[in-house]
Design a protein around this motif. Structure first.
Motif, mmCIF file in Angstrom:
data_model
loop_
_atom_site.group_PDB
_atom_site.id
_atom_site.type_symbol
_atom_site.label_atom_id
_atom_site.label_comp_id
_atom_site.label_asym_id
_atom_site.label_seq_id
_atom_site.Cartn_x
_atom_site.Cartn_y
_atom_site.Cartn_z
ATOM 1 N N ASN A 34 -4.871 5.676 2.108
ATOM 2 C CA ASN A 34 -4.511 4.191 2.457
ATOM 3 C C ASN A 34 -4.790 3.847 3.486
ATOM 4 O OD1 ASN A 34 -1.199 3.753 3.894
ATOM 5 N ND2 ASN A 34 -0.577 4.427 1.687
ATOM 6 N N ALA A 35 -4.845 2.499 3.818
ATOM 7 C CA ALA A 35 -5.296 1.625 5.158
ATOM 8 C C ALA A 35 -4.879 0.265 5.001
ATOM 9 C CB ALA A 35 -6.826 2.682 5.644
ATOM 10 N N TYR A 36 -4.688 0.486 6.158
ATOM 11 C CA TYR A 36 -4.947 -1.528 6.676
ATOM 12 C C TYR A 36 -6.705 -2.486 6.369
ATOM 13 C CZ TYR A 36 -4.917 -5.635 9.199
ATOM 14 O OH TYR A 36 -5.428 -7.037 10.069
ATOM 15 N N TYR A 37 -6.860 -3.155 5.629
ATOM 16 C CA TYR A 37 -7.616 -3.732 5.983
ATOM 17 C C TYR A 37 -7.385 -5.230 5.286
ATOM 18 C CZ TYR A 37 -12.940 -3.510 4.777
ATOM 19 O OH TYR A 37 -14.232 -4.617 4.976
ATOM 20 N N GLY A 38 -7.344 -5.920 6.808
ATOM 21 C CA GLY A 38 -7.430 -7.342 6.338
ATOM 22 C C GLY A 38 -7.488 -8.038 7.569
ATOM 23 N N ASP A 39 -7.363 -9.454 7.670
ATOM 24 C CA ASP A 39 -7.332 -10.242 8.828
ATOM 25 C C ASP A 39 -5.695 -10.562 10.030
ATOM 26 O OD1 ASP A 39 -10.130 -10.336 8.032
ATOM 27 O OD2 ASP A 39 -9.533 -11.659 6.767
ATOM 28 N N THR A 40 -5.326 -9.767 9.128
ATOM 29 C CA THR A 40 -3.629 -10.012 10.091
ATOM 30 C C THR A 40 -3.975 -10.434 11.328
ATOM 31 O OG1 THR A 40 -2.437 -9.218 7.845
ATOM 32 C CG2 THR A 40 -1.709 -9.703 10.260
ATOM 33 N N PHE A 41 -4.752 -8.560 12.179
ATOM 34 C CA PHE A 41 -4.428 -8.808 13.436
ATOM 35 C C PHE A 41 -6.091 -9.640 14.433
ATOM 36 C CE2 PHE A 41 -2.248 -5.460 11.247
ATOM 37 C CZ PHE A 41 -1.120 -5.102 12.441
ATOM 38 N N ASP B 131 -1.664 5.371 5.896
ATOM 39 C CA ASP B 131 -2.168 4.374 7.106
ATOM 40 C C ASP B 131 -2.626 5.581 7.705
ATOM 41 O OD1 ASP B 131 -1.745 2.547 8.635
ATOM 42 O OD2 ASP B 131 0.292 2.189 8.863
ATOM 43 N N ALA B 132 -3.660 5.715 7.224
ATOM 44 C CA ALA B 132 -4.893 6.337 7.682
ATOM 45 C C ALA B 132 -5.468 5.555 8.981
ATOM 46 C CB ALA B 132 -6.185 6.381 6.695
ATOM 47 N N THR B 133 -5.006 3.973 9.136
ATOM 48 C CA THR B 133 -5.914 3.060 10.049
ATOM 49 C C THR B 133 -4.858 3.478 11.602
ATOM 50 O OG1 THR B 133 -4.564 1.621 8.586
ATOM 51 C CG2 THR B 133 -6.849 1.822 9.037
ATOM 52 N N LEU B 134 -3.818 4.111 11.107
ATOM 53 C CA LEU B 134 -3.392 4.213 12.978
ATOM 54 C C LEU B 134 -4.325 5.077 13.425
ATOM 55 C CD1 LEU B 134 -0.745 3.802 14.196
ATOM 56 C CD2 LEU B 134 -1.014 2.435 11.854
ATOM 57 N N TYR B 135 -5.134 6.556 12.556
ATOM 58 C CA TYR B 135 -5.648 7.407 13.398
ATOM 59 C C TYR B 135 -7.117 6.775 13.630
ATOM 60 C CZ TYR B 135 -8.240 11.531 14.048
ATOM 61 O OH TYR B 135 -9.169 12.943 14.588
ATOM 62 N N LEU B 136 -7.519 6.251 12.651
ATOM 63 C CA LEU B 136 -9.165 5.680 12.578
ATOM 64 C C LEU B 136 -9.724 5.127 14.370
ATOM 65 C CD1 LEU B 136 -10.160 4.736 9.282
ATOM 66 C CD2 LEU B 136 -10.698 6.641 10.841
ATOM 67 N N GLN B 137 -7.839 4.034 14.358
ATOM 68 C CA GLN B 137 -7.367 3.207 15.688
ATOM 69 C C GLN B 137 -8.285 3.239 16.919
ATOM 70 O OE1 GLN B 137 -3.800 1.703 15.999
ATOM 71 N NE2 GLN B 137 -4.279 0.324 14.578
ATOM 72 N N LYS C 205 1.019 -1.267 -0.082
ATOM 73 C CA LYS C 205 0.127 0.377 0.070
ATOM 74 C C LYS C 205 0.956 1.237 0.031
ATOM 75 C CE LYS C 205 -2.474 -1.566 3.922
ATOM 76 N NZ LYS C 205 -1.425 -2.460 3.405
ATOM 77 N N THR C 206 1.925 1.317 0.710
ATOM 78 C CA THR C 206 2.063 2.573 1.158
ATOM 79 C C THR C 206 3.275 2.506 -0.514
ATOM 80 O OG1 THR C 206 2.204 2.258 3.422
ATOM 81 C CG2 THR C 206 4.859 3.629 2.047
ATOM 82 N N HIS C 207 4.279 1.376 -0.857
ATOM 83 C CA HIS C 207 4.985 1.579 -1.997
ATOM 84 C C HIS C 207 3.977 1.970 -3.581
ATOM 85 C CE1 HIS C 207 8.024 1.165 -5.301
ATOM 86 N NE2 HIS C 207 6.858 -0.277 -5.434
ATOM 87 N N TYR C 208 2.902 1.743 -3.344
ATOM 88 C CA TYR C 208 2.131 1.862 -4.719
ATOM 89 C C TYR C 208 1.144 3.688 -3.882
ATOM 90 C CZ TYR C 208 -2.100 1.505 -7.851
ATOM 91 O OH TYR C 208 -3.236 1.236 -8.374
#
Length: 187
Positions: free
Chosen positions: A150-157, A124-130, A29-32
Motif C-alpha cells: 500500500n502507498a499514499y497517492y494523493g494531494d494532501t501534502f 506504506d511503501a511511500t515512506l521508503y520512496l521518499q 489503505k492500511t485497514h484494507y
C-alpha cells in the motif's frame, strides 16, 4: 473505518502477483491491507508471510502501523519510522528524516531477504520512496512471489522535492504491479 465489500478476497487474483493499494490520506489503505492479510492467514499462508511495516506511528490522525493485526507465525518487521512532512519544521529537515528512514528500512529489507518467506505485505511503501532507491524496492519485490503493497497517492501534502520524488516513484511502481486498487474517501 470504511467497510470494504470487495475484501471478500479472491486469493487466486492476488497470489503470485504484485498488488498495489493506492489512496489519499485516511482512505483506509492500511485497514484494507489488514483485511487481505487476514484472508491470507485464514487460507493457511501465515508461515509463508512477512509484513514489512514502514508506516510511522499515527501523527495528526495520519499514518499507522499494522502491528495489532499481525500475529505469529506471520513475520512482522518494523522500526522507528517517522513521518518527515508531519514532524519536520522545514523541507530540508524533512529530507534528512526521509534519508534516515530509508536507511532503517533497508535494514528491514535485509531481514526479509534472510527470512526466505515468499509472501510480502508492505505497509506504506511511500515512506521508503521518499528517499530510498526505487531499484532497491523493485529488487525486494522481485524476491517475493506475492506482494501486497500500500502507498499514499494523493494531494494532501504541499509540493516539495520530497513530495514530488515520492509521487514520481509511486507512479513508476504502479507500472510494476499486476493489480491496482484505488481507494477514495467515499469507499
Amino acid at each position: 473505518m470504511p467497510f470494504y465489500q470487495d475484501v471478500n478476497i479472491e486469493l487466486d487474483r492476488l497470489v503470485n502477483r504484485r498488488t498495489l493499494i493506492l489512496g489519499e490520506v485516511n482512505t483506509g489503505k492500511t485497514h484494507y491491507t489488514e483485511q487481505i492479510l487476514k484472508a491470507f492467514v485464514e487460507a493457511g499462508f501465515a508461515h509463508q508471510t512477512a509484513v514489512l511495516d514502514l508506516a510511522p506511528r499515527t501523527v495528526d490522525r495520519i499514518g499507522g502501523k499494522m502491528e495489532s493485526a499481525v500475529q505469529p507465525p506471520v513475520l512482522y518487521l518494523t522500526d522507528a519510522i517517522v513521518a518527515p512532512r508531519l514532524t519536520a519544521p522545514t523541507n530540508r529537515k524533512a529530507e534528512a528524516l526521509a534519508r534516515k528512514n530509508a536507511h532503517l528500512i533497508e535494514k528491514l529489507f535485509d531481514r526479509f531477504y534472510t527470512s526466505g518467506r515468499p509472501m510480502l505485505f508492505l505497509n506504506d511503501a511511500t515512506l521508503y520512496l521518499q528517499a530510498g532507491s526505487f531499484q532497491t524496492l523493485v529488487q525486494l519485490l522481485q524476491t517475493a512471489d506475492t506482494a501486497i503493497i500500500n502507498a499514499y497517492y494523493g494531494d494532501t501534502f504541499a509540493a516539495s522535492p520530497l513530495t514530488r520524488r515520492e509521487r514520481m516513484a509511486t507512479e513508476r511502481l504502479q507500472v510494476r504491479c499486476d493489480n491496482l486498487i484505488h481507494l477514495s474517501k467515499n469507499d
